[in-house]
Design an enzyme around this catalytic site. Structure first.
Site, mmCIF file in Angstrom:
data_model
loop_
_atom_site.group_PDB
_atom_site.id
_atom_site.type_symbol
_atom_site.label_atom_id
_atom_site.label_comp_id
_atom_site.label_asym_id
_atom_site.label_seq_id
_atom_site.Cartn_x
_atom_site.Cartn_y
_atom_site.Cartn_z
ATOM 1 N N PHE A 210 0.838 -1.202 0.000
ATOM 2 C CA PHE A 210 0.000 0.000 0.000
ATOM 3 C C PHE A 210 0.881 1.264 0.000
ATOM 4 O O PHE A 210 1.887 1.315 0.709
ATOM 5 C CB PHE A 210 -0.914 -0.013 1.229
ATOM 6 N N ASP B 129 1.131 -5.906 7.947
ATOM 7 C CA ASP B 129 0.026 -4.951 7.869
ATOM 8 C C ASP B 129 -1.252 -5.772 7.645
ATOM 9 O O ASP B 129 -1.408 -6.433 6.617
ATOM 10 C CB ASP B 129 0.289 -3.989 6.689
ATOM 11 N N TYR C 283 -11.461 0.559 10.153
ATOM 12 C CA TYR C 283 -12.611 1.093 9.402
ATOM 13 C C TYR C 283 -13.033 0.184 8.252
ATOM 14 O O TYR C 283 -13.981 0.483 7.549
ATOM 15 C CB TYR C 283 -12.335 2.517 8.893
ATOM 16 N N LYS C 284 -12.309 -0.929 8.051
ATOM 17 C CA LYS C 284 -12.684 -1.839 6.957
ATOM 18 C C LYS C 284 -13.575 -2.952 7.541
ATOM 19 O O LYS C 284 -14.726 -2.692 7.888
ATOM 20 C CB LYS C 284 -11.430 -2.396 6.299
ATOM 21 N N ARG D 218 -12.589 -3.376 -7.884
ATOM 22 C CA ARG D 218 -12.493 -4.192 -6.655
ATOM 23 C C ARG D 218 -13.888 -4.419 -6.098
ATOM 24 O O ARG D 218 -14.633 -3.468 -5.879
ATOM 25 C CB ARG D 218 -11.701 -3.392 -5.602
#
Ligand code: PLP
Length: 417
Positions: free
Chosen positions: A126, A203, A228-229, A377
């Site tokens: 990322f 991660d 938050y995912k 996605r």
């Protein structure tokens, strides 16, 4: 061969033991098909209620007295997340963002091992992870070494071997690749990095609450992740970090904020770090976000990560089967691995018009997202997505692409995708 009828999808939902969780989230638009829970998870009904209580009772009425019980939330909620990622109590704290937590751990790793100046990550990790590590390497007079990422399989052992030597301080990879959804092999890669004498950080942004991991059993040194995912804690909710127990006091947090101190209210004293995982905090805990993390972690614990993973594999397999039947003839290609054991909670489809298709899909009530260069996605988060949702989403995508509705939209990428 998979049955592609809507009736089959409904039958799967009828016998799905996690189906009841679909109604635990706020759905003001019942027609919306939300396949972006790996970017921002949905809002649990329990969080709405908990937030109201926090605002009216705990903040509104108790005011500063609230800190008497808020102050330990970063560690208490950290322990709760620990149960989802195989970490015994006292090794996870909820604080800051992934980026800040990665910074703290990367600097600490270099400072604790003066003979080792190299940080290793992969080219496809990322962007924030790569940017932070690059900045740390430059400021600490070190070097960042980038392992090439396979666009489908992620970080492979063969690739990594040549990048590891006795000058490496820290190896940092993502457990699940944010684009391809490739699951990197935590056990083998951790072992390989340890053999070179390096510390290892994972991660977990795209795996916590989605793909099981057993940090203690594997002997991982550090992990970071966001909430938050799949944890459904809301936009900007705080991240977490894991530091293996025996490393917590051997390494030093380079951001010596008052919340990392042994006694934050002994304001005359020189800085002394807190013992244990508490040292890895920085400043004042963001209580509204923490409360939401608490509820989100509780929901996942109720569902069980293993059961969620099992459903997630079935949902992504189904999504791929529908894609093969309906979208491949329209110019899509499955760009994630077809091996479900090596694929995380989302699926990426390649199409040169991915960006405009994503815009048109959102307008048609199917929310996924586009990632460069040409990827769409789609995430059927198992907590909030039914088989019928997947059927309906892929059929809406098929219809809109077949009608060329996306070609009427601007090709210029917006700032936020
Ligand atoms: C894999 C991964 N790492 C890091 C981040 C950045 O996290 P933060 O904004 O908490 O720093 C994200 C954000 O989506 C991510 O997906």
């Amino acid at each position: 061969m998979t049955d592609l009828t809507r009736g089959w999808a409904r039958q799967q939902d009828a016998v799905d033991e996690l189906a009841f969780l679909r109604d635990r989230v706020y759905r003001p638009d019942p027609e919306l098909l939300y396949l972006d829970g790996n970017s921002l998870g949905m809002l649990p009904m329990a969080t709405r209620e908990r937030m109201h209580r926090l605002i009216d009772e705990e903040w509104g009425r108790n005011l500063v007295r609230g800190w008497q019980h808020w102050a330990t939330l970063p560690l208490d909620v950290g322990d709760r997340i620990g149960t989802l990622i195989g970490a015994a109590p006292g090794q996870v704290v909820v604080c800051d963002s992934i980026s800040v937590n990665l910074y703290k751990l990367a600097v600490a790793s270099l400072q604790a091992q003066p003979g080792r100046k190299v940080l290793v990550t992969d080219t496809g990790n990322f962007p924030s992870d790569r940017y932070v590590l690059q900045g740390v390497a430059e400021r600490c007079k070190g070097q960042l070494r980038l392992v090439p990422t396979d666009p489908v399989l992620g970080v492979t052992l063969d690739n990594v071997r040549t990048y590891l030597a006795d000058d490496v301080a820290l190896v940092a990879f993502s457990h699940v690749d944010y684009r391809s959804a490739a699951i990197n092999d935590v056990v083998t890669l951790t072992e390989q990095a340890h053999r070179a004498g390096a510390l290892v950080l994972w991660d977990l942004a795209h795996s916590v609450g989605s793909v099981p991991i057993d940090l203690d059993a594997v002997g991982v040194d550090f992990a970071v992740g966001c909430t938050y995912k799949y944890l459904n804690a809301g936009p900007g909710a705080p991240a977490f970090l894991y530091v293996r127990r025996d490393l917590q006091d051997r390494l030093a947090n380079p951001i010596q904020g008052w919340w990392s101190a042994a006694d934050p209210f002994d304001m005359e004293a020189p800085y002394t770090p807190a013992a244990g995982i508490g040292q890895w905090q920085t400043g004042t805990a963001p209580i509204p976000g923490l409360v939401a993390v608490d509820v989100g972690a509780g929901l996942l614990a109720e569902a069980g990560v293993d059961r969620l993973r099992e459903k997630s594999i079935r949902l992504t397999e189904y999504l791929i089967a529908l894609t093969d039947a309906w979208l491949t003839p329209l110019g899509f290609a499955v760009a994630s691995t077809r091996d479900p054991e090596r694929r995380g909670g989302h699926v990426v489809l390649a199409n040169d018009e991915a960006y405009r298709i994503s815009l048109a899909a959102t307008a048609a009530g199917v929310v996924g997202d586009a990632r460069p260069p040409n990827l769409l996605r789609l995430t059927p988060a198992p907590l909030t997505t039914s088989f019928a949702d997947v059927w309906e989403a892929v059929s809406r995508l098929r219809d809109l692409v077949a009608s060329n509705a996306h070609l009427a939209l601007p090709a210029q990428r917006a700032r936020i995708t």
